[in-house]
Design an enzyme around this catalytic site. Structure first.
Site, PDB file in Angstrom:
ATOM      1  N   THR A 141      49.186  31.211  24.914  1.00 51.00           N
ATOM      2  CA  THR A 141      48.518  32.286  25.646  1.00 51.00           C
ATOM      3  C   THR A 141      49.110  32.357  27.043  1.00 51.00           C
ATOM      4  O   THR A 141      49.465  31.345  27.637  1.00 51.00           O
ATOM      5  CB  THR A 141      47.008  32.045  25.799  1.00 51.00           C
ATOM      6  N   GLU A 178      43.756  33.773  20.723  1.00 50.90           N
ATOM      7  CA  GLU A 178      42.945  32.704  20.119  1.00 50.90           C
ATOM      8  C   GLU A 178      42.153  33.181  18.909  1.00 50.90           C
ATOM      9  O   GLU A 178      41.569  32.386  18.184  1.00 50.90           O
ATOM     10  CB  GLU A 178      41.944  32.166  21.156  1.00 50.90           C
ATOM     11  N   LYS A 217      31.276  40.291  42.504  1.00 49.89           N
ATOM     12  CA  LYS A 217      29.880  39.917  42.736  1.00 49.89           C
ATOM     13  C   LYS A 217      29.446  40.493  44.071  1.00 49.89           C
ATOM     14  O   LYS A 217      29.879  40.053  45.123  1.00 49.89           O
ATOM     15  CB  LYS A 217      29.738  38.401  42.697  1.00 49.89           C
ATOM     16  N   TRP A 260      26.653  42.213  39.508  1.00 53.38           N
ATOM     17  CA  TRP A 260      28.054  42.278  39.098  1.00 53.38           C
ATOM     18  C   TRP A 260      28.529  43.728  39.013  1.00 53.38           C
ATOM     19  O   TRP A 260      27.818  44.600  38.518  1.00 53.38           O
ATOM     20  CB  TRP A 260      28.236  41.634  37.711  1.00 53.38           C
TER      21      TRP A 260
HETATM   22  P1  AMP Z   1      45.832  38.231  24.786  1.00 54.27           P
HETATM   23  O1  AMP Z   1      45.486  36.935  24.173  1.00 54.27           O
HETATM   24  O2  AMP Z   1      47.084  38.201  25.580  1.00 54.27           O
HETATM   25  O3  AMP Z   1      45.798  39.348  23.807  1.00 54.27           O
HETATM   26  O4  AMP Z   1      44.689  38.548  25.857  1.00 54.27           O
HETATM   27  C1  AMP Z   1      43.343  38.617  25.492  1.00 54.27           C
HETATM   28  C2  AMP Z   1      42.547  39.244  26.605  1.00 54.27           C
HETATM   29  O5  AMP Z   1      42.960  40.593  26.812  1.00 54.27           O
HETATM   30  C3  AMP Z   1      41.071  39.343  26.306  1.00 54.27           C
HETATM   31  O6  AMP Z   1      40.403  38.138  26.563  1.00 54.27           O
HETATM   32  C4  AMP Z   1      40.648  40.481  27.232  1.00 54.27           C
HETATM   33  O7  AMP Z   1      40.432  40.020  28.549  1.00 54.27           O
HETATM   34  C5  AMP Z   1      41.857  41.371  27.233  1.00 54.27           C
HETATM   35  N1  AMP Z   1      41.657  42.486  26.294  1.00 54.27           N
HETATM   36  C6  AMP Z   1      42.114  42.598  25.038  1.00 54.27           C
HETATM   37  N2  AMP Z   1      41.763  43.781  24.500  1.00 54.27           N
HETATM   38  C7  AMP Z   1      41.043  44.434  25.436  1.00 54.27           C
HETATM   39  C8  AMP Z   1      40.380  45.698  25.491  1.00 54.27           C
HETATM   40  N3  AMP Z   1      40.404  46.555  24.472  1.00 54.27           N
HETATM   41  N4  AMP Z   1      39.733  46.015  26.621  1.00 54.27           N
HETATM   42  C9  AMP Z   1      39.694  45.170  27.668  1.00 54.27           C
HETATM   43  N5  AMP Z   1      40.302  43.974  27.680  1.00 54.27           N
HETATM   44  C10 AMP Z   1      40.970  43.604  26.582  1.00 54.27           C
END
Ligand code: AMP
Length: 542
Positions: A185, A330, A439, A444
């Site tokens: 990640t 994950e 915050k 929030w």
């Molecule tokens: P990744 O593992 O690189 O795909 O990142 C995952 C993170 O991307 C998630 O925990 C979110 O914070 C963000 N994320 C993924 N899809 C969305 C979405 N549709 N809207 C907002 N945030 C998203």
């Protein structure tokens, strides 16, 4: 009493066996890294994957070996994945947008034994290969004619290497819980953390993904995964498309508006998946060229929040349905998808957009809850925010090597680090990353909501919101804007556009115009860097 049904292990190569038998002639079309469009099918991909497995085994690679891939979405990359998995290895996707030092760190941490690489990334590999202690072989995904000169030893062209195998190989018989894939990640703080997929989790994830109310795909679809195989498992499409025998259209290294449009059009693509920035480029291209999308039925948009204006444009101007999705590396990665339940299916106009702006609901196989600071469960009322936690058979229970233990609750829930609310119908809306939420006066403010609203302004190309320290309220929002090329707009015009669409106390205290907003390697706004850039900034006094 035990059931008397067969023990049929859920193994990824069974997906390919199925695709070759039932949908063997279905095309996989690739914009090759060398240039031309090339065509193959599931039967050929299976045969060549068997050759990859046979060849890897002959080179001395063994069950459990991690094998890196630094490559675009192409048929050859698919063959590498299935070949690696079929001989019991673990494909390890590497994101070429990371800094070379990060790739070295990740490959050493995973102890990658070999690397499949596209021509595009040879300059990176020339530089980093000597620093990767475990690396024994580099296989360049090309043929002898296109092989570049290289200072590396033990480097070979894929096609030459493959020609030495006949495919007379039996997939390894494996435990379905065996590892088959790995992806680190892109954390914005701390070292990257390795997510390790199993055969079982990948197969179950694909079965979840194909359902009508999830991605809703079948054998008559032509699917264009723009989302790279090196980003969050290509949202599972490398498994779910063969599982239902859909045609696959692989974009290679070109993701600009013109290139994507050409494939959508000539290959009659019905469904595609990508992050919002890709769609922004496509929509801009369509507008400039006055093109339409007669074949495309739906697009899955996720990775970061899909702006409401984008969903609306696809719906109203192109008759394409947007399915907003949320997930994480994950989670293999699908978590929620915004398909319409009967409770909301009849909505139209703005009311429909209100639902489509949310990230959707969880399919079977993903359990979720939102919790407060003391792990107390929050109600699903569409308003109350909480930390979003998930569990399921395709969700990580640990990181490789035991990193990041605090994200796994003792009761089996994974803390996503996202903040969200869920409505009474089960539709979830991400309001922030836990570390980005503003915050203000004990309440929030969602930076994502403000960003979504701001990009709806016709002169705004991109928007980001960060919290700025405030003596009375703790933090207040600062809106950072990139204007569309050739457009002029003032702070007052932006604020007037937002006024009335959000609570008064959510209104940004200031607007700052910049040339560009920093992004991470997976295309998300890099808030840590942005906060650094505005470290000395002070809000105007009221
Ligand atoms: P990744 O593992 O690189 O795909 O990142 C995952 C993170 O991307 C998630 O925990 C979110 O914070 C963000 N994320 C993924 N899809 C969305 C979405 N549709 N809207 C907002 N945030 C998203």
């Amino acid at each position: 009493m035990q059931g008397l049904m067969q023990d049929w292990p859920l193994l990824c190569h069974k997906i390919l066996d199925y695709a070759a038998q039932q949908h063997g002639r279905r095309e996989i079309v690739t914009r090759s890294v060398e240039g031309p469009i090339v065509r193959t099918n599931y039967a050929e991909i299976r045969l060549r994957s068997l050759k990859v497995a046979q060849r890897l085994a002959r080179d001395g690679f063994r069950e459990g070996d991690r094998i890196g891939t630094l490559a675009w979405n192409t048929a050859r990359h698919l063959e590498a994945w299935y070949g690696i998995m079929g001989m019991g290895g673990v494909y390890h996707t590497l994101n070429p947008r990371l800094f070379p030092e990060q790739i070295v760190w990740i490959m050493n941490h995973a102890e990658d034994q070999a690397l499949f690489v596209d021509l595009t990334f040879m300059p990176i590999v020339e530089k980093i290969a000597p620093a990767i202690r475990s690396l024994k072989k580099v296989i360049v995904l090309t043929d002898a004619a296109h092989m570049p000169a290289s200072a590396l030893t033990n480097i070979v062209a894929f096609e030459e290497w493959l020609a030495e195998a006949d495919g007379d190989y039996a997939w390894r018989e494996l435990d379905e819980k065996a590892a088959c894939g790995m992806c680190y990640t892109s954390g914005t703080t701390g070292d990257p953390k390795g997510v390790v997929y199993s055969h079982r989790s990948n197969v179950l994830h694909a079965m979840i993904a194909v359902q009508k109310d999830a991605m809703g795909i079948g054998s008559t679809d032509a699917i264009l995964p723009v989302v790279p195989m090196f980003h969050a498992n290509a949202w599972g499409l490398a498994q779910s498309a063969p599982m239902i025998g859909a045609k696959l259209v692989m974009p290679g290294g070109r993701m600009d508006g013109a290139a994507i449009y050409e494939l959508l059009d000539t290959e009659k693509v019905t469904m595609s998946a990508a992050v919002p920035t890709v769609w922004l480029m496509l929509l801009q291209y369509l507008e400039e060229q006055g093109k339409k999308l007669p074949h495309l039925q739906k697009v899955i948009i996720g990775g970061s929040a899909c702006p409401r204006s984008m969903t609306q444009k696809f719906r109203d101007d192109y008759d394409v349905e947007v399915i907003h999705a949320w997930g994480m590396t994950e989670m293999s990665p699908l978590g929620t998808l915004g398909t319409m339940k009967p409770e909301v299916a009849g909505l139209s106009g703005d009311a429909q957009l209100d639902i489509k702006q949310k990230q959707g609901y969880a399919p079977f196989g993903v359990e979720m809850k939102i919790t407060g600071d003391t792990n107390d469960e929050k109600p699903w009322d569409g308003r109350t925010f909480g930390r979003l936690k998930v569990r399921g058979p395709a969700i990580a229970r640990a990181y490789y090597g035991g990193a990041g233990k605090d994200q796994f609750d003792p009761d089996g829930w994974f803390d996503t680090g996202d903040v969200a609310h869920v409505d009474a119908n089960g539709y979830m809306q991400i309001t922030d990353r836990a570390k980005d939420v503003i915050k203000s006066g004990g309440e929030w403010i969602s930076t994502i909501d403000l960003e979504n609203l701001a990009v709806g302004h016709p002169d705004v190309a991109e928007a980001a919101v960060i919290g700025i320290a405030h003596p009375k309220w703790d933090e207040r929002p600062l809106l950072v804007i990139v204007k569309k090329p050739g457009r002029e707009v003032t702070k007052e015009q932006i604020l007037a556009f937002m006024d009335g669409k959000i609570a008064k106390w959510w209104m940004p205290d200031d607007v700052s115009f910049v040339e560009a907003i920093p992004h991470t390697a997976t295309g998300k706004i890099q808030k840590t860097t942005l906060r650094d850039q505005f470290r000395d900034y002070r809000l105007p006094s009221p």
